[in-house]
Design an enzyme around this catalytic site. Structure first.
Site, short mmCIF file in Angstrom:
data_model
loop_
_atom_site.label_atom_id
_atom_site.label_comp_id
_atom_site.label_asym_id
_atom_site.label_seq_id
_atom_site.Cartn_x
_atom_site.Cartn_y
_atom_site.Cartn_z
N GLU A 87 0.85 -1.21 0.00
CA GLU A 87 0.00 0.00 0.00
C GLU A 87 0.88 1.25 0.00
O GLU A 87 0.59 2.23 -0.69
CB GLU A 87 -0.93 0.01 1.22
CG GLU A 87 -1.98 -1.08 1.22
CD GLU A 87 -2.83 -1.10 -0.04
OE1 GLU A 87 -3.20 -0.03 -0.53
OE2 GLU A 87 -3.10 -2.21 -0.54
N TRP A 143 2.03 2.12 -3.35
CA TRP A 143 1.08 2.81 -4.23
C TRP A 143 1.39 4.30 -4.29
O TRP A 143 1.20 4.96 -5.30
CB TRP A 143 -0.37 2.64 -3.73
CG TRP A 143 -1.10 1.50 -4.36
CD1 TRP A 143 -1.37 0.31 -3.77
CD2 TRP A 143 -1.68 1.44 -5.68
NE1 TRP A 143 -2.07 -0.48 -4.64
CE2 TRP A 143 -2.29 0.19 -5.81
CE3 TRP A 143 -1.76 2.33 -6.76
CZ2 TRP A 143 -2.95 -0.21 -6.98
CZ3 TRP A 143 -2.41 1.94 -7.92
CH2 TRP A 143 -2.99 0.68 -8.03
N TRP A 174 -20.88 12.92 -19.54
CA TRP A 174 -21.23 13.14 -18.12
C TRP A 174 -22.63 13.75 -18.04
O TRP A 174 -23.05 14.48 -18.95
CB TRP A 174 -20.22 14.08 -17.46
CG TRP A 174 -18.80 13.60 -17.49
CD1 TRP A 174 -17.78 14.13 -18.21
CD2 TRP A 174 -18.25 12.47 -16.79
NE1 TRP A 174 -16.62 13.41 -18.01
CE2 TRP A 174 -16.88 12.38 -17.14
CE3 TRP A 174 -18.78 11.53 -15.91
CZ2 TRP A 174 -16.04 11.39 -16.64
CZ3 TRP A 174 -17.93 10.54 -15.42
CH2 TRP A 174 -16.59 10.48 -15.78
N ASN A 191 -10.53 3.75 3.11
CA ASN A 191 -10.20 3.54 1.68
C ASN A 191 -11.32 2.83 0.91
O ASN A 191 -11.68 3.26 -0.18
CB ASN A 191 -8.91 2.72 1.58
CG ASN A 191 -8.54 2.45 0.14
OD1 ASN A 191 -8.37 3.40 -0.64
ND2 ASN A 191 -8.45 1.19 -0.24
N TRP A 197 -15.60 12.99 -12.75
CA TRP A 197 -14.78 12.65 -11.59
C TRP A 197 -14.07 13.87 -11.01
O TRP A 197 -13.76 13.92 -9.81
CB TRP A 197 -13.75 11.56 -11.93
CG TRP A 197 -12.75 11.90 -12.99
CD1 TRP A 197 -12.83 11.61 -14.32
CD2 TRP A 197 -11.49 12.59 -12.82
NE1 TRP A 197 -11.72 12.08 -14.99
CE2 TRP A 197 -10.88 12.69 -14.09
CE3 TRP A 197 -10.83 13.13 -11.73
CZ2 TRP A 197 -9.64 13.30 -14.30
CZ3 TRP A 197 -9.59 13.75 -11.93
CH2 TRP A 197 -9.02 13.82 -13.20
N TRP A 216 -8.85 8.93 -7.99
CA TRP A 216 -10.13 9.28 -8.64
C TRP A 216 -10.14 8.78 -10.07
O TRP A 216 -11.14 8.25 -10.56
CB TRP A 216 -10.38 10.80 -8.58
CG TRP A 216 -11.11 11.17 -7.32
CD1 TRP A 216 -10.56 11.53 -6.13
CD2 TRP A 216 -12.53 11.15 -7.11
NE1 TRP A 216 -11.54 11.73 -5.20
CE2 TRP A 216 -12.76 11.51 -5.76
CE3 TRP A 216 -13.62 10.86 -7.91
CZ2 TRP A 216 -14.05 11.61 -5.22
CZ3 TRP A 216 -14.91 10.95 -7.37
CH2 TRP A 216 -15.11 11.31 -6.04
#
Ligand code: FAD
Length: 475
Positions: free
Chosen positions: A278, A281, A309, A345, A363, A386
């Protein structure tokens, strides 16, 4: 009186700590008096202006850092304004001999550091910089063909193959603070705290910004939670993750400190590996930001530029922001975010998927809200994640993977504990009622949750509409 000896200046940015701080360590080892500087630059370039929750955090982090420096014989010099101008001014006003920094990674930030370096060197000031906030320099982790990875797992494997990162540096026990006179701002004058209204009560109850708070969280994680991390990190009620993200974001703890502490912990190897993946990341997202400097507003996969959208309904957007969508797991997450500046998360993924797919809102609208409300809002992690949920990012979840918030709740919050904590109107219902209150008999719901709204969208229909929109985009 003789003029004070020329100091060295340490310009801190995302590295608000005294331990494992290579720039500060180099300054102390130079055996000259030290000026420790922070510049608040609200201009929006090159760094993105901090959101409101991050500003709250920064205020307290700077206060903690100043206290820690004072204990060691120095203090924090604060300036407010154009960072480049202010740093060069401090170098001149103090007659500094050298400038030390830890590297930053937004393209504009690197360019700014290069300009400062050139001008300072022309003025005879030596400038050095260090790798401090990432385990690897972006661009250093490459595949067998010498190319960057666009997928996380092989990136992480390559990172592991490169061996353990360096050991963290100890905090200097004393710092010879520069005794000269130089203009500085008072912390309160920076205007970082919210006023009228002051909404920060929940943040103050939840967090202790600063290095001490970070070390306390790490101790707690290593003693009490790490054993449960792999099995329970996806369960929002279990609180099994480290919650170190805001401390990492502001550099109150370094990934080197975290890496070695976790590696030495009394826990199964598989659990440690999961945690360190993690952490990796973060490095991956910074690598991505390096190759996609416009990650906060440009789709990595440009086909998404044509995504149809939906038009934003302000009332619905506000319902999402305030946790009143009528979809319990989404509302629980959005309220946790609003009250504490942090969200679990798994629930970040669910709330983001709901906005992007069920509401079909761009987004970037959600990313901006998170940027403003998260205490860990990070220019690489927030944007990359995102885009991951949207399907437009590198190594992203495919767009057609639409998280079903009811299934996610029954899988990861089976008793609805997390929902009951953040949406107390539903606490009186059983697990099924907490997950899908609209299925509960009207009288029961009136008795248990009379004020809880009906869902702002039909989950099944909106999912299908999202998939249809995706097909239209693909032509
Ligand atoms: P732990 O599980 O204890 O992990 C330790 C550290 O590893 C974290 O503190 C974090 O620095 C890093 N990390 C963990 N998961 C991820 C991940 N998926 N991506 C990148 N780094 C990770 N994280 C941020 O730090 N800042 C953000 O602005 C941010 N925005 C996000 C937005 C969305 C839509 C999503 C889905 C995720 C986002 N994340 C962000 C990633 C992740 O949710 C948080 O890092 C994590 O929840 C922080 O909690 P923790 O410290 O307890 O994590």
């Amino acid at each position: 009186m003789a003029a004070p000896e020329a100091p060295v200046v340490v310009w801190l940015r995302d590295d608000l700590r005294v331990s494992d701080n290579p720039a500060l360590r180099e300054a102390v080892d130079a055996h000259r008096p030290v000026v420790v500087l922070y510049v608040l630059d609200d201009s929006g370039t090159p760094s993105r202006p901090l959101g409101a929750a991050s500003r709250w955090w920064l205020h307290h982090s700077l206060a903690a850092l100043d206290a820690s420096l004072r204990k060691r014989g120095a203090r924090l010099l604060l300036r407010h304004g154009d960072a480049e101008h202010e740093v060069l001014a401090v170098l001149r006003e103090t007659g500094a001999a050298a400038l030390m920094i830890n590297r930053r990674y937004l393209r504009g930030e690197r360019e700014q550091d290069d300009r400062v370096r050139r001008t300072a060197q022309q003025d005879g000031v030596a400038v050095t910089d260090h790798l401090a906030s990432l385990l690897h320099e972006p661009g250093d982790v490459l595949n067998g063909d010498g190319e960057r990875f666009s997928v996380f797992s092989p990136f992480n494997r390559a990172l592991l193959r490169s061996g353990p990162p360096r050991q963290p540096l100890p905090a200097p026990s004393a710092i010879d603070g520069w005794p000269g006179d130089v203009r500085g701002e008072a912390l309160d004058a920076l205007g970082l705290l919210p006023t009228a209204p002051d909404w920060s009560g929940g943040l103050a109850e939840t967090w202790l910004p600063g290095e001490k708070g970070a070390q306390r969280r790490l101790d707690e994680f290593v003693h009490d939670r790490i054993g449960r991390y792999a099995a329970e990190r996806d369960r929002p009620a279990a609180e099994a993750s480290s919650r170190l993200s805001p401390h990492l974001k502001f550099g109150e703890i370094s990934p080197y400190q975290l890496w070695h502490r976790v590696q030495a912990a009394d826990a199964p190897e598989a659990v440690k590996e999961k945690f360190l993946a993690e952490l990796a990341w973060r490095d991956f997202d910074y690598d991505l930001l390096d190759t996609h400097p416009d990650l906060d507003h440009v789709n990595v996969h440009r086909e998404f530029d044509a995504f149809p959208w939906a038009e934003v309904d302000d009332d619905v957007l506000r319902a999402w922001q305030q946790g009143r969508t009528g979809v319990p797991l989404v509302d629980a997450g959005m309220r946790q975010l609003w009250q504490t500046g942090w969200m679990h998360n798994r629930v970040r993924m669910v709330t983001a998927s709901f906005l992007i797919k069920n509401l079909r809102y761009d987004w970037r609208i959600g990313e901006q809200w998170f940027w403003d409300t998260l205490v860990d809002a990070d220019p690489a992690n927030n944007t990359a994640q995102w885009q991951w949920v949207a399907g437009s990012g590198a190594d992203a979840a495919p767009y057609f993977r639409v998280f079903n918030p009811v299934l996610q709740a029954s899988k990861f919050d089976p008793a609805g504990e997390y929902i009951a904590r953040w949406v107390p109107e539903l606490a009186g219902l059983d697990a099924k009622g907490r997950h899908e209150p609209w299925t509960i008999d009207g009288d029961l719901l009136d008795g248990g949750a009379p004020d809880y709204p009906s869902p702002v969208v039909d989950l099944k229909r909106s999912r299908q509409e999202a998939l249809d929109a995706y097909q239209r985009m693909r032509g």
